[in-house]
Design a protein around this motif. Structure first.
Motif, mmCIF file in Angstrom:
data_model
loop_
_atom_site.group_PDB
_atom_site.id
_atom_site.type_symbol
_atom_site.label_atom_id
_atom_site.label_comp_id
_atom_site.label_asym_id
_atom_site.label_seq_id
_atom_site.Cartn_x
_atom_site.Cartn_y
_atom_site.Cartn_z
ATOM 1 N N SER A 1 0.908 -1.397 0.057
ATOM 2 C CA SER A 1 0.014 0.000 -0.068
ATOM 3 C C SER A 1 0.946 1.136 -0.134
ATOM 4 O O SER A 1 1.718 1.472 0.730
ATOM 5 N N ASP A 2 0.514 2.287 -0.950
ATOM 6 C CA ASP A 2 1.130 3.527 -0.790
ATOM 7 C C ASP A 2 0.002 4.671 -0.851
ATOM 8 O O ASP A 2 -1.084 4.274 -1.228
ATOM 9 N N SER A 3 0.251 5.632 0.070
ATOM 10 C CA SER A 3 -0.771 6.758 0.079
ATOM 11 C C SER A 3 0.014 7.989 0.555
ATOM 12 O O SER A 3 1.194 8.012 1.147
ATOM 13 N N GLU A 4 -0.511 9.208 0.051
ATOM 14 C CA GLU A 4 -0.251 10.281 0.456
ATOM 15 C C GLU A 4 -1.159 10.838 1.606
ATOM 16 O O GLU A 4 -1.936 9.888 2.372
ATOM 17 N N ASP A 5 -1.198 12.080 1.894
ATOM 18 C CA ASP A 5 -2.006 12.396 2.897
ATOM 19 C C ASP A 5 -2.711 13.937 2.793
ATOM 20 O O ASP A 5 -2.151 14.828 1.773
ATOM 21 N N PRO A 6 -3.611 14.263 3.185
ATOM 22 C CA PRO A 6 -4.013 15.670 3.145
ATOM 23 C C PRO A 6 -3.209 16.709 3.462
ATOM 24 O O PRO A 6 -3.018 17.839 3.111
ATOM 25 N N THR A 7 -2.045 16.442 4.393
ATOM 26 C CA THR A 7 -1.092 17.163 4.716
ATOM 27 C C THR A 7 0.129 17.462 3.821
ATOM 28 O O THR A 7 0.476 16.241 3.450
ATOM 29 N N ASP A 8 0.570 18.443 3.530
ATOM 30 C CA ASP A 8 1.733 18.614 2.248
ATOM 31 C C ASP A 8 2.653 17.802 2.737
ATOM 32 O O ASP A 8 3.192 17.639 3.913
ATOM 33 N N PHE A 9 3.356 17.095 1.841
ATOM 34 C CA PHE A 9 4.460 16.268 1.919
ATOM 35 C C PHE A 9 4.435 14.975 2.670
ATOM 36 O O PHE A 9 5.362 13.953 2.428
ATOM 37 N N VAL A 10 3.270 14.646 3.264
ATOM 38 C CA VAL A 10 3.202 13.504 4.119
ATOM 39 C C VAL A 10 2.805 12.536 3.390
ATOM 40 O O VAL A 10 1.823 12.400 2.348
ATOM 41 N N PHE A 11 3.409 11.035 3.708
ATOM 42 C CA PHE A 11 3.057 9.783 2.780
ATOM 43 C C PHE A 11 3.415 8.806 3.677
ATOM 44 O O PHE A 11 3.866 8.754 4.821
ATOM 45 N N ARG A 12 2.667 7.518 3.190
ATOM 46 C CA ARG A 12 2.980 6.171 3.969
ATOM 47 C C ARG A 12 3.278 5.185 3.138
ATOM 48 O O ARG A 12 2.091 5.068 2.283
ATOM 49 N N ASP A 13 3.947 4.149 3.025
ATOM 50 C CA ASP A 13 4.224 2.971 2.292
ATOM 51 C C ASP A 13 4.246 1.998 3.312
ATOM 52 O O ASP A 13 5.065 1.665 4.041
ATOM 53 N N ASP A 14 3.602 0.839 2.876
ATOM 54 C CA ASP A 14 3.486 -0.501 3.724
ATOM 55 C C ASP A 14 3.885 -1.393 2.792
ATOM 56 O O ASP A 14 3.196 -1.824 1.731
ATOM 57 N N ARG A 15 4.685 -2.520 3.348
ATOM 58 C CA ARG A 15 4.645 -4.113 2.686
ATOM 59 C C ARG A 15 4.363 -4.951 3.692
ATOM 60 O O ARG A 15 5.279 -4.841 4.629
ATOM 61 N N TRP A 16 3.618 -5.906 3.536
ATOM 62 C CA TRP A 16 2.910 -6.984 4.684
ATOM 63 C C TRP A 16 3.106 -8.133 3.926
ATOM 64 O O TRP A 16 2.393 -8.377 2.843
ATOM 65 N N PHE A 17 3.601 -9.334 4.522
ATOM 66 C CA PHE A 17 3.905 -10.751 4.138
ATOM 67 C C PHE A 17 3.443 -11.419 5.230
ATOM 68 O O PHE A 17 4.381 -11.437 6.233
ATOM 69 N N ALA A 18 2.642 -12.582 5.272
ATOM 70 C CA ALA A 18 2.419 -13.385 6.427
ATOM 71 C C ALA A 18 2.074 -14.693 5.757
ATOM 72 O O ALA A 18 0.772 -15.112 5.670
ATOM 73 N N PRO A 19 3.036 -15.638 5.732
ATOM 74 C CA PRO A 19 2.802 -16.923 5.499
ATOM 75 C C PRO A 19 2.312 -17.852 6.696
ATOM 76 O O PRO A 19 2.794 -17.425 7.838
ATOM 77 N N SER A 20 1.473 -18.653 6.777
ATOM 78 C CA SER A 20 1.222 -19.931 7.795
ATOM 79 C C SER A 20 0.954 -21.192 7.363
ATOM 80 O O SER A 20 0.555 -21.180 6.180
ATOM 81 N N LEU A 21 1.375 -22.039 7.844
ATOM 82 C CA LEU A 21 1.252 -23.707 7.361
ATOM 83 C C LEU A 21 0.835 -24.306 8.712
ATOM 84 O O LEU A 21 1.770 -24.256 9.717
ATOM 85 N N SER A 22 -0.307 -25.294 8.609
ATOM 86 C CA SER A 22 -0.549 -26.091 9.390
ATOM 87 C C SER A 22 -0.153 -27.543 9.062
ATOM 88 O O SER A 22 -0.139 -27.901 7.800
ATOM 89 N N LEU A 23 0.305 -28.260 10.100
ATOM 90 C CA LEU A 23 0.843 -29.513 9.783
ATOM 91 C C LEU A 23 -0.220 -30.713 10.507
ATOM 92 O O LEU A 23 -0.718 -30.357 11.626
#
Length: 722
Positions: free
Chosen positions: A240-262
């Motif tokens: 996810s990438d986003s800016e903000d109503p406030t000048d210059f402000v931004f946020r970038d997120d990268r999320w990865f979550a694997p799970s394995l049942s045995l």
């Protein structure tokens, strides 16, 4: 940062713990046949929330059970059970505490993108922001809290924000709840229940675009790897990438979550999991109140004004976890559960924030900070859950030990930077930072807690819940600036007791008492270590459960002692003379009807005030940022003439927020709306938040900074199922 030795120590503990777990648990697992299919002997869920085996499993097969996870059928908009109050599924109707559940369906219906948005429809959770600064800022029952748990284990320092997409449901357990979870704030906890492998295949891919440059892609894929479905892989991912109503402000997120049942046999559930999250953002904390909330002789300061310095730098944090959950049924009514998670976070953060406004009401004084942070923590929770009967009385007894150990470090440089002209800003000013750290004090924390809780059913609708806990903690801190080492040891006993009476089918009344305990690091001017904060709560209430409808009413009185306050005789130091108290009323209604109507509504009256403080001027005043009245409702309607189309409408009202600040935040009312179309293999959603573009303030850090809320925004979301 010289934390290699501490990190190696923690990783050695991981190896030792895993080895000890294997030697203790694997012999027990031998009672089941590895790889055996459960066939038709899957667990049957009782109406009271317990899970037990069928009386007659298929010949040659062991009954399959899931004793720890929330039952998969308890979804929708009006859930009837939660696991936070008992670390196992428990009927809300039989729980003598306030517990609210935000399901995945509700989060998707409201198109929430973070934890704060997800909890807006929960009674007692204040919608307070500190300027979208990038963290999970929460107030529960009048008190600020960072007691956020993931799958029942306390999260680390929380420099990164919780990614709501990765969780099946969020449970808010309000009040002083140390008996099961140890060192937590008295207002309550938030327990995020992760998405885990399922027996049935599922897959979705989602794309979203919205206002202020929001762009995101996400995927949730589950694939059984064996015919029984007990061996399965699930992967969640989001960018996810986003800016903000406030000048210059931004946020970038990268999320990865694997799970394995045995598949370790029909009597055992075992899941390995990992997560990786990286976030980059420019911190925004708000603007001056002079020229926004208050008058300014120079005119109006735009709410989009950034009073920081874009060139000074950003936050860049990496967060990773690795662990497992184990559930083993020795026999019907006797289960062993273990939850283990190793967590690590590394990164840096740079921010410029407001000082006082100069006398000309034009030049904004500022200060700057560069931070380096890191922590690692190994958290474990091992318990035995036993169901048994003694005469006409039935018990669900929970006995457990949770422990965690780890290191944390926050080094910082206090820098100087010139003021900013708020009406004609010129960015690019250089900050002057010292070569050496001005704060450098790594610490090592070890916590052990032994707990016991018994849910007792007397018959005729009576249920009691009693618990006891003993905690011990040691914090070893080395202040490298002052060349001083401090070892702080704390211990405490906490208890809880509650009684529920189901006086009519689907109606119950309850009363309860509970306690909390939270060690506080630091010491007074005289070198005396701070005592732990303590909390006590009394609560009575009424609950209702019917087909597709749940509701609750709670009255509570909550007090908090040993609050840190400023030392009036020694500036720059603190004393523990503070005491605060919150009392109030909370009402929730959740409806999910078969005719296409849903409703989630919450109202809270909160009277939170300072009862003791070193600053006598604020005694008797409300705690900052605690509105007396909050009301939230979200309703959806499936159009009868077009059943594939759903319309949603929400409202949030927050009363004035007064306190010790030289101003009060005005009340506000905000409307949200959505429209969704569901096809055979896809879903399209369009949402508008703050429909009327209301201008309001939803937080204030101090007397120098207020936080403008986000203006009207749009979000389009497309989900494809395959």
């Amino acid at each position: 940062m010289d934390d290699g030795l501490s990190l190696r120590r923690t990783k050695q503990r991981v190896v030792v713990l895993l080895a000890a777990t294997a030697s203790a648990v694997l012999p027990a697992l031998g009672h089941g046949k590895v790889g055996q299919s459960a066939g038709d002997a899957s667990a049957a869920e009782r109406s009271d929330g317990k899970v037990e085996a069928h009386a007659r499993p298929a010949e040659g097969l062991l009954p399959e059970v899931r004793v720890y996870g929330v039952a998969e059928k308890d979804v929708g908009f009006a859930p009837t059970q939660a696991q936070s109050a008992g670390k196992a599924p428990m009927r809300l109707l039989e729980t003598p505490h306030s517990v609210s559940v935000v399901t995945r369906e509700l989060m998707e219906s409201r198109q929430v993108t973070n934890l704060q948005e997800a909890l807006q429809t929960v009674a007692g959770v204040s919608p307070v922001n500190f300027g979208r600064r990038g963290f999970d800022d929460l107030f529960v029952r009048g008190f600020r809290t960072d007691s956020i748990l993931i799958d029942g284990l306390v999260r680390g320092t929380g420099w990164t924000r919780l990614q709501s997409y990765g969780y099946e449901r969020l449970e808010v357990f309000r009040g002083a709840n140390s008996v099961l979870y140890g060192q937590v704030q008295p207002g309550g906890i938030v327990n995020a229940v992760s998405k885990r492998p399922k027996k049935a295949a599922l897959a979705e891919a989602a794309v979203a675009v919205g206002s202020f440059g929001l762009r995101s892609v996400a995927a949730d894929i589950n694939r059984p790897l064996r015919a029984s479905g007990k061996t399965a892989l699930r992967v969640n991912a989001l960018a996810s990438d986003s800016e903000d109503p406030t000048d210059f402000v931004f946020r970038d997120d990268r999320w990865f979550a694997p799970s394995l049942s045995l598949d370790f046999g029909a009597s055992t559930d075992f899941v390995l999991f990992a997560t990786y999250n990286r976030s980059k953002w420019l911190r925004q904390q708000g603007v001056t109140p002079h020229g926004t909330l208050l008058p300014n002789p120079n005119g109006t300061v735009p709410l989009t004004r950034f009073s920081g310095e874009p060139s000074f730098g950003i936050y860049d944090i990496e967060h990773a976890t690795l662990g497992y959950t184990l559930e083993h049924l020795f026999r019907p009514g006797l289960a062993l559960r273990q939850n283990v998670r190793y967590e690590e976070e590394r990164g840096f953060g740079n921010f410029v924030t407001n000082g006082t406004l100069q006398a000309n009401r034009r030049l904004q004084n500022r200060f700057a900070v560069r931070q380096l942070m890191g922590y690692d923590i190994l958290a474990t929770d091992t318990s035995v859950l036993a169901d048994f009967t003694s005469g006409a009385i039935t018990h669900r007894l929970l006995v457990g030990l949770d422990a965690r150990t780890g290191t944390s470090w926050l080094g910082s440089r206090a820098c100087t930077i010139g003021p900013l002209d708020l009406f004609a800003p010129v960015y690019g000013q250089a900050a002057t930072c010292p070569a050496d750290l001005t704060s450098d004090a790594p610490s090592e924390l070890t916590v052990v807690g032994l707990y016991l809780q018994d849910q007792i059913r007397f018959g005729n609708g009576w249920t009691a819940l009693v618990g006891f806990r003993h905690d011990r903690s040691t914090r070893d801190t080395t202040d490298r600036i002052r060349n001083r080492r401090t070892v702080q040891r704390d211990n405490a006993n906490t208890g809880s007791a509650g009684l529920v009476y189901e006086f009519w089918p689907g109606w119950s009344a309850y009363g309860s008492y509970s306690e909390s305990f939270l060690p506080v690091s630091g010491q007074t001017f005289a070198g005396v270590a701070f005592e732990p904060e303590t909390g006590q709560q009394w609560e009575v209430g009424l609950k209702h459960e019917a087909r597709d409808v749940t509701g609750s009413l709670a009255l509570y009185d909550l007090s908090r002692q040993n609050v840190i306050t400023a030392d009036p005789a020694n500036p720059g130091f603190s004393v523990q003379t503070g005491e605060q108290r919150a009392s109030g009323l909370e009402l929730e209604v959740n409806v999910g009807l078969a005719n296409g109507w849903t409703l989630n509504a919450a109202y809270a009256y909160t009277d939170a005030k300072v009862t003791r403080d070193s600053n006598v001027a604020i005694v008797g005043k409300p705690i900052n940022l605690t509105p007396r009245h909050t009301l939230a409702a979200w309703a959806t309607w499936q159009l009868p003439m077009a059943s594939s189309t759903t319309f949603g409408l929400g409202v949030r009202h927050v009363s004035e927020q007064a306190g010790a600040l030289p101003f009060a935040l005005p009340s506000y009312t905000v409307f949200d709306a959505s429209l969704a179309y569901t096809g055979s293999s896809f879903r399209l959603m369009a949402g508008v938040k703050n429909v009327l573009d209301e201008v309001y303030f939803d937080g204030a850090i101090n007397a120098n900074v207020v936080s403008p809320a986000a203006p009207r925004s749009f979000l389009l979301n497309a989900i494809y199922y395959f």
